[in-house]
Scaffold this active site. Structure first.
Site, PDB file in Angstrom:
ATOM      1  N   ASP A  20       0.867  -1.164   0.000  1.00  0.00           N
ATOM      2  CA  ASP A  20       0.000   0.000   0.000  1.00  0.00           C
ATOM      3  C   ASP A  20       0.914   1.226   0.000  1.00  0.00           C
ATOM      4  O   ASP A  20       2.092   1.129   0.368  1.00  0.00           O
ATOM      5  CB  ASP A  20      -0.883  -0.018   1.243  1.00  0.00           C
ATOM      6  CG  ASP A  20      -1.680   1.251   1.409  1.00  0.00           C
ATOM      7  OD1 ASP A  20      -2.371   1.644   0.457  1.00  0.00           O
ATOM      8  OD2 ASP A  20      -1.589   1.867   2.493  1.00  0.00           O
ATOM      9  N   ASP A  22      -0.127   5.105   0.848  1.00  0.00           N
ATOM     10  CA  ASP A  22      -0.357   6.093   1.906  1.00  0.00           C
ATOM     11  C   ASP A  22      -0.438   5.439   3.275  1.00  0.00           C
ATOM     12  O   ASP A  22      -1.269   4.559   3.513  1.00  0.00           O
ATOM     13  CB  ASP A  22      -1.651   6.859   1.627  1.00  0.00           C
ATOM     14  CG  ASP A  22      -1.554   7.689   0.349  1.00  0.00           C
ATOM     15  OD1 ASP A  22      -0.622   8.505   0.248  1.00  0.00           O
ATOM     16  OD2 ASP A  22      -2.410   7.503  -0.536  1.00  0.00           O
ATOM     17  N   ASP A 179      -1.400  -0.652   6.191  1.00  0.00           N
ATOM     18  CA  ASP A 179      -1.574   0.020   7.482  1.00  0.00           C
ATOM     19  C   ASP A 179      -3.023   0.084   7.940  1.00  0.00           C
ATOM     20  O   ASP A 179      -3.281   0.187   9.130  1.00  0.00           O
ATOM     21  CB  ASP A 179      -1.027   1.452   7.407  1.00  0.00           C
ATOM     22  CG  ASP A 179      -1.860   2.346   6.520  1.00  0.00           C
ATOM     23  OD1 ASP A 179      -2.302   3.408   6.999  1.00  0.00           O
ATOM     24  OD2 ASP A 179      -2.072   2.006   5.350  1.00  0.00           O
TER      25      ASP A 179
END
Length: 206
Positions: A20, A22, A179
């Site tokens: 991922d 961001d 995240d």
């Protein structure tokens, strides 16, 4: 660089790694939240998107979040207009972005080992490409898959499945770094092992 502390990353058992962007590779979530606040204020919805809700929705496309906010609060925000305002506000913040040190170090080790890598993100292609350029890593990845390339965003597995397909590697042989809850679910539903990356803010508080 931002730091998140030691990550429990397996040394083997995978043929490709999908990141991922961001909040996982790039410490950009505070800038995204500020951009959201600016966009919502422009549309007379200041304070509607709370910070904890924003982080819980991390990884999901902007338009999907606007639709959910409309449903939750009985609003009539135009998803396209809000998304454009949020994008413009975020692009002005690109110079503030930094890499997350531990994740970037892992990616560098994969480059040295010639292990295929991809980005799988709920962001749009233009914004993600500018983000990767801003932190100097746009040439690290074999493939970049964004919300523009799939019909259903995270937490559906489509983005991860498409990234694995482009890399030519079975999803079962891919490792994902994520995240946010939606992204973790997406990668797990795709059949991938997942390393959860904590927030740099949580590490700074510890």
């Amino acid at each position: 660089m931002a730091q998140v502390g030691p990550l429990d990353i397996p040394e083997n058992g995978y043929d490709a790694v999908i990141f991922d962007c961001d909040g996982t590779l790039v410490d950009s979530m505070p800038a995204h939240f500020e951009a959201w606040c600016e966009a919502m204020s422009l549309h007379n919805a200041k304070g509607v998107l709370k910070e904890d809700v924003f982080y819980a929705m991390g990884g999901r496309p902007t338009k999907d979040i606007v639709v959910e906010l409309n449903n939750e609060y009985g609003l009539k925000l135009d998803p396209v207009s809000v998304a454009l305002a949020k994008r413009e506000a975020f692009l002005k913040k690109l110079p503030t972005l930094t890499l997350i040190e531990e994740v970037a170090d892992f990616a560098r080790s994969l480059l040295a080992r010639h292990i295929p890598m991809a980005i799988a993100t709920g962001g749009t292609r233009m914004v993600i490409e500018k983000t990767l350029q801003a932190v100097g890593v746009s040439d690290w990845f074999d493939e970049v898959v964004t919300a523009d390339e799939v019909k259903i965003g995270k937490p559906a597995p489509d983005i991860y499945l498409h990234a694995a397909k482009l890399l030519g590697v079975s999803p079962l042989k891919c490792l994902a770094l994520e995240d946010a809850p939606a992204g973790i679910m997406a990668a797990q539903c795709a059949g991938m092992a997942v390393v959860a990356v904590p927030s740099p803010m949580d590490f700074a508080r510890s």
